[in-house]
Each structure stands twice: as C-alpha cells, then as structure tokens.
Motif scaffolding. Structure first.
Motif, PDB file in Angstrom:
ATOM      1  N   UNK A   1      24.205 -41.343   0.679  1.00  0.00           N
ATOM      2  CA  UNK A   1      25.179 -40.125   0.716  1.00  0.00           C
ATOM      3  C   UNK A   1      24.480 -39.101  -0.494  1.00  0.00           C
ATOM      4  N   UNK A   2      24.169 -38.131   0.262  1.00  0.00           N
ATOM      5  CA  UNK A   2      23.761 -36.678  -0.441  1.00  0.00           C
ATOM      6  C   UNK A   2      24.782 -35.881  -0.523  1.00  0.00           C
ATOM      7  N   UNK A   3      25.452 -35.507  -1.403  1.00  0.00           N
ATOM      8  CA  UNK A   3      26.671 -34.722  -1.455  1.00  0.00           C
ATOM      9  C   UNK A   3      26.454 -33.444  -2.013  1.00  0.00           C
ATOM     10  N   UNK A   4      26.708 -32.318  -1.183  1.00  0.00           N
ATOM     11  CA  UNK A   4      26.448 -30.862  -1.599  1.00  0.00           C
ATOM     12  C   UNK A   4      27.758 -30.502  -2.665  1.00  0.00           C
ATOM     13  N   UNK A   5      27.462 -29.306  -3.437  1.00  0.00           N
ATOM     14  CA  UNK A   5      28.478 -28.794  -3.874  1.00  0.00           C
ATOM     15  C   UNK A   5      29.729 -28.433  -3.145  1.00  0.00           C
ATOM     16  N   UNK A   6      30.980 -28.907  -3.823  1.00  0.00           N
ATOM     17  CA  UNK A   6      32.177 -29.031  -3.096  1.00  0.00           C
ATOM     18  C   UNK A   6      32.609 -29.873  -2.308  1.00  0.00           C
ATOM     19  N   UNK A   7      31.661 -30.921  -2.081  1.00  0.00           N
ATOM     20  CA  UNK A   7      31.935 -32.178  -1.103  1.00  0.00           C
ATOM     21  C   UNK A   7      32.878 -33.228  -2.015  1.00  0.00           C
ATOM     22  N   UNK A   8      33.674 -33.635  -1.152  1.00  0.00           N
ATOM     23  CA  UNK A   8      34.652 -34.603  -1.780  1.00  0.00           C
ATOM     24  C   UNK A   8      34.512 -35.886  -0.803  1.00  0.00           C
ATOM     25  N   UNK A   9      35.078 -37.148  -1.237  1.00  0.00           N
ATOM     26  CA  UNK A   9      35.230 -38.137  -0.270  1.00  0.00           C
ATOM     27  C   UNK A   9      36.787 -38.530  -0.435  1.00  0.00           C
ATOM     28  N   UNK A  10      37.451 -38.640   0.357  1.00  0.00           N
ATOM     29  CA  UNK A  10      38.862 -38.494   0.443  1.00  0.00           C
ATOM     30  C   UNK A  10      39.223 -40.364   0.065  1.00  0.00           C
ATOM     31  N   UNK A  11      40.408 -40.550  -0.553  1.00  0.00           N
ATOM     32  CA  UNK A  11      40.790 -41.857  -0.840  1.00  0.00           C
ATOM     33  C   UNK A  11      40.683 -42.694   0.474  1.00  0.00           C
ATOM     34  N   UNK A  12      40.086 -44.080   0.330  1.00  0.00           N
ATOM     35  CA  UNK A  12      40.070 -44.945   1.312  1.00  0.00           C
ATOM     36  C   UNK A  12      39.880 -46.267   0.868  1.00  0.00           C
ATOM     37  N   UNK A  13      39.805 -47.444   1.788  1.00  0.00           N
ATOM     38  CA  UNK A  13      39.332 -48.677   1.465  1.00  0.00           C
ATOM     39  C   UNK A  13      38.321 -49.069   2.346  1.00  0.00           C
ATOM     40  N   UNK A  14      37.675 -50.203   2.176  1.00  0.00           N
ATOM     41  CA  UNK A  14      36.568 -50.784   3.088  1.00  0.00           C
ATOM     42  C   UNK A  14      37.271 -52.143   3.652  1.00  0.00           C
ATOM     43  N   UNK A  15      37.919 -51.946   4.947  1.00  0.00           N
ATOM     44  CA  UNK A  15      38.290 -53.198   5.604  1.00  0.00           C
ATOM     45  C   UNK A  15      37.237 -54.200   5.743  1.00  0.00           C
ATOM     46  N   UNK A  16      37.585 -55.329   6.193  1.00  0.00           N
ATOM     47  CA  UNK A  16      36.649 -56.376   6.682  1.00  0.00           C
ATOM     48  C   UNK A  16      35.433 -56.638   5.741  1.00  0.00           C
ATOM     49  N   UNK A  17      35.591 -56.394   4.319  1.00  0.00           N
ATOM     50  CA  UNK A  17      34.647 -56.715   3.592  1.00  0.00           C
ATOM     51  C   UNK A  17      35.183 -57.346   2.237  1.00  0.00           C
ATOM     52  N   UNK A  18      34.275 -58.061   1.469  1.00  0.00           N
ATOM     53  CA  UNK A  18      34.915 -58.615   0.286  1.00  0.00           C
ATOM     54  C   UNK A  18      34.802 -57.859  -1.145  1.00  0.00           C
TER      55      UNK A  18
END
Length: 196
Positions: A98-115
């Motif tokens: 992940x290389x996130x620029x100014x203003x970038x967000x990552x909306x709330x989420x989960x990671x299904x199929x993983x522990x």
C-alpha cells in the motif's frame, strides 16, 4: 467484581525493516501497471498491489525477509489466542503493498476467509492517519449510553492506533477496521497480509 469476557486482542511488535524495503516497494509500485490501474478504478488514492500481484515474497527478497519475521509474530499471536491448530501452523494467504497519497483513506472492512490479518508500517509521515478498530458488538449496543471520552480502550466503541514506521499490528481477521485520511504530504507506505 467483574471479569473480562470475549476479549478482542491487538498484537503490537517492532520489526527492523529489511534493507531496501521502502525502495523495493516504490519500485514495484512504479512498475505494476495493473495495480495502478485497479487502484485508480477503485478510487484507492494511491497504489495497492492487492488485486494485481500475488507473488511478492518470491519477487523481492526484502519482502520475503519481512514475511519471515512477520510469520514468527503470527505464530506467537496464535499461541496467545490459544488457537487449536492441531499441530499445524497458520500459513500466509495473501500479502499486498500500500502506498497511500495525501487524502487517501481505506474504508472500514473485514478480511473474510482468514484467521489473522495485519499491517507492517514502512513509512508513516506525521499526520498520515491512524488505523481505527471497531467494537465487533457495535450493532448490538442498542440502548447503551455513549462512552466517556477518556474511557479505557477496552470500553470504547472505536480505538484508533497511530502507527509508527517499523511497527507491526496483528488482529483477528473478523475485526472491522479502516484507515483514516492521510493528512501528510508524504506517502504512507505499508505491507498488509492475511494468514489462514
């Protein structure tokens, strides 16, 4: 006297970055046209290899070295969680940059199929945004009063962690989380992954 029930754990550790890790990530980001295209199409606000590369530990030795260090912490976290793995080990399922620029967000989420999921922070300029974890019981807190602003982390409905370069965070994959907007001029660089 009360006792904690159904505890949600967040594992924190420091890992010295392998040599050339940041340069390697930036070089891959510059070359990965499919990843840049996917990031643009999905409004990512920077670059992610999430949908384009699945061989990063074979492609780049600094990433392979990092994953080896991460795997030891994942095993320790699994022991802390008292997982009954029947003599087996959790295995890397996916790893992305992940290389996130100014203003970038990552909306709330989960990671299904993983522990276990997590992120290792490579570059975190001041003001580049925290990762925010959500109480998994939130939908069931129907008549609960709001929490005090100074409530202990275990009693809050949201917990924000301001990451630092070299920091590793691990959590169970069902824990909902998101990343606040990058308010820094520099890029926030991280490596995210899932083990199953």
């Amino acid at each position: 006297m009360s006792q904690p029930l159904f505890v949600t754990r967040l594992y924190k550790a420091r890992i010295a970055p392998p040599a050339m890790l940041e340069d390697t990530i930036l070089a891959i980001a510059a070359e990965d046209q499919a990843g840049r295209r996917w990031s643009k199409q999905h409004g990512y606000g920077g670059y992610t290899s999430y949908a384009s590369l699945n061989d990063l530990t074979f492609r780049a030795s600094p990433i392979a070295a990092l994953e080896k260090a991460i795997a030891r912490h994942v095993a320790a976290f699994a022991r802390e969680l008292q997982f009954d793995l029947g003599g087996r080990r959790l295995a890397l399922d996916s790893l992305w940059l992940n290389v996130m620029d100014k203003g970038a967000i990552h909306a709330p989420h989960i990671h299904p199929h993983s522990a276990i999921s997590g992120t290792y922070y490579v570059a975190v300029p001041p003001g580049s945004g925290a990762i925010r974890f959500e109480d998994p019981r939130l939908a069931m807190l129907m008549a609960a009063p709001p929490r005090r602003k100074n409530a202990r982390p275990e009693n809050r409905t949201f917990v924000e962690v301001a990451p630092k370069a070299g920091q590793l965070l691990l959590w169970e994959s069902w824990l909902r989380h998101g990343v606040e907007a990058n308010g820094a001029r520099g890029k926030r660089i991280s490596v995210s992954f899932n083990y199953s």
